[in-house]
Design a protein around this motif. Structure first.
Motif, PDB file in Angstrom:
ATOM      1  N   GLY A  25      43.141  12.596  24.391  1.00  0.00           N
ATOM      2  CA  GLY A  25      41.946  13.056  23.702  1.00  0.00           C
ATOM      3  C   GLY A  25      41.216  14.154  24.439  1.00  0.00           C
ATOM      4  O   GLY A  25      40.501  14.958  23.841  1.00  0.00           O
ATOM      5  N   LEU A  55      40.936   9.708  18.415  1.00  0.00           N
ATOM      6  CA  LEU A  55      41.160   8.298  18.751  1.00  0.00           C
ATOM      7  C   LEU A  55      42.290   7.696  17.915  1.00  0.00           C
ATOM      8  O   LEU A  55      43.052   6.855  18.403  1.00  0.00           O
ATOM      9  N   ALA A  91      33.915   0.542  23.485  1.00  0.00           N
ATOM     10  CA  ALA A  91      34.352   1.565  22.531  1.00  0.00           C
ATOM     11  C   ALA A  91      33.507   1.531  21.261  1.00  0.00           C
ATOM     12  O   ALA A  91      33.126   2.576  20.723  1.00  0.00           O
ATOM     13  N   SER A 169      34.993   6.463  25.759  1.00  0.00           N
ATOM     14  CA  SER A 169      36.110   6.637  24.833  1.00  0.00           C
ATOM     15  C   SER A 169      35.612   6.768  23.408  1.00  0.00           C
ATOM     16  O   SER A 169      35.994   7.686  22.675  1.00  0.00           O
ATOM     17  N   GLY A 173      35.963  10.421  22.479  1.00  0.00           N
ATOM     18  CA  GLY A 173      37.303  10.433  21.903  1.00  0.00           C
ATOM     19  C   GLY A 173      38.395  10.739  22.893  1.00  0.00           C
ATOM     20  O   GLY A 173      39.454  11.253  22.530  1.00  0.00           O
ATOM     21  N   GLY A 175      39.805   8.438  25.148  1.00  0.00           N
ATOM     22  CA  GLY A 175      40.625   7.319  25.562  1.00  0.00           C
ATOM     23  C   GLY A 175      40.092   6.594  26.781  1.00  0.00           C
ATOM     24  O   GLY A 175      40.394   5.434  26.998  1.00  0.00           O
ATOM     25  N   SER A 207      41.884   2.079  21.665  1.00  0.00           N
ATOM     26  CA  SER A 207      41.919   3.103  20.613  1.00  0.00           C
ATOM     27  C   SER A 207      42.002   2.465  19.231  1.00  0.00           C
ATOM     28  O   SER A 207      41.465   3.003  18.254  1.00  0.00           O
ATOM     29  N   SER A 210      38.299   1.370  18.473  1.00  0.00           N
ATOM     30  CA  SER A 210      37.394   2.484  18.196  1.00  0.00           C
ATOM     31  C   SER A 210      37.824   3.266  16.958  1.00  0.00           C
ATOM     32  O   SER A 210      36.984   3.785  16.213  1.00  0.00           O
ATOM     33  N   SER A 211      39.133   3.354  16.704  1.00  0.00           N
ATOM     34  CA  SER A 211      39.611   4.058  15.506  1.00  0.00           C
ATOM     35  C   SER A 211      39.157   3.354  14.244  1.00  0.00           C
ATOM     36  O   SER A 211      38.745   4.004  13.269  1.00  0.00           O
TER      37      SER A 211
END
Length: 273
Positions: A25, A55, A91, A169, A173, A175, A207, A210-211
């Motif tokens: 990222g 992410l 995150a 993160s 974005g 990580g 990830s 958070s994604s």
């Protein structure tokens, strides 16, 4: 041509992210923000969409490189899962912080953060790892020369640091590996290769969390992601392959140099933006 450029960015991000444990990222987010002013397909890019898309890509980079590092037997699973206890909630908190940040402020803060990490790496040889207390978790690692190296950490401290890493993160974005790898090397005495491999495992897990948060907020551009994923996947494997053939100090030196260059560039762009 612009879509080919996105594939190349994904490959570069996956390779460097996997090689140094960053997640990629740290390449994708600045690239999307910088190119938004020069290409039609990326015009109007916001920090929220850049971070959310980055992410999502890191799920694939993290999985690809983790599978490669598993074959090399360099992933410390137990440590990675313990770190995730902190990085997962962190995150989500970072995603919340990212909601209303504007472009120039985002770039300046992002750049300052990256330069700080590079400074920490610069003075790392002058800092002594924390002493492992009796109740701390201890690990051993046998390097290529057959030497046994001991490292370890206090679980509470490790989870607290991981929370901060997860927060950055979700916010930037990146990580979180750009902070977690130095922490693992400096504070816990991890060998650089083990720190990178374990960081990628943790990045893969955080990830995902958070994604999902960014997707729920509509911060992912699926077309950009589709162009970035193939390069990121193969880059993750390539970075792990290159990492296997570099000395520990070489990995750290490459990481430090790259962070300084990117950090200064982002600060300048944010100030003059």
């Amino acid at each position: 041509m612009e879509w080919v450029l996105l594939v190349i960015i994904g490959l570069a991000a996956g390779t460097l992210g996997s090689l140094m444990g960053l997640g990629g990222g740290i390449i994708i987010v600045p690239a999307l923000m910088v190119l938004s002013g020069y290409t039609a397909i990326l015009s109007g890019m916001t920090p929220q969409v850049a971070v959310g898309t980055s992410l999502l890509i890191m799920i694939f980079t993290g999985l690809s490189s983790t599978l490669a590092y598993i074959k090399q037997k360099k992933v410390d699973y137990r440590s990675g899962l313990l770190f995730f206890i902190g990085s997962g909630p962190g995150a989500i908190f970072g995603v919340w912080l990212n909601k209303d940040i504007n472009v120039d402020t985002f770039l300046v803060y992002f750049g300052i953060f990256i330069v700080f990490v590079s400074f920490v790496l610069m003075v790392r040889k002058h800092l002594k790892p924390l002493k492992i207390r009796q109740k701390g978790i201890k690990r051993t690692y046998i390097n290529e020369s057959g030497e046994e190296i001991e490292y370890g950490y206090q679980p509470v401290l490790a989870i607290a640091i991981s929370f901060v890493v997860g927060m950055f993160s979700g916010l930037f974005g990146i990580g979180g590996g750009s902070l977690m790898v130095p922490a693992m090397i400096l504070l816990f005495g991890f060998p650089a290769h083990t720190a990178v491999a374990t960081s990628m495992f943790m990045i893969f897990l955080s990830s995902i969390v958070s994604s999902i948060s960014h997707i729920s907020l509509g911060n992912v551009d699926w077309l950009y992601a589709l162009a970035l994923v193939p390069g990121a996947w193969f880059g993750g494997k390539l970075g792990a392959y290159i990492n296997q053939r570099l000395a520990n100090d070489t990995v750290v030196h490459l990481l430090r140099l790259m962070l300084i260059i990117i950090g200064v560039r982002l600060i300048w762009q944010g100030i003059t933006g």
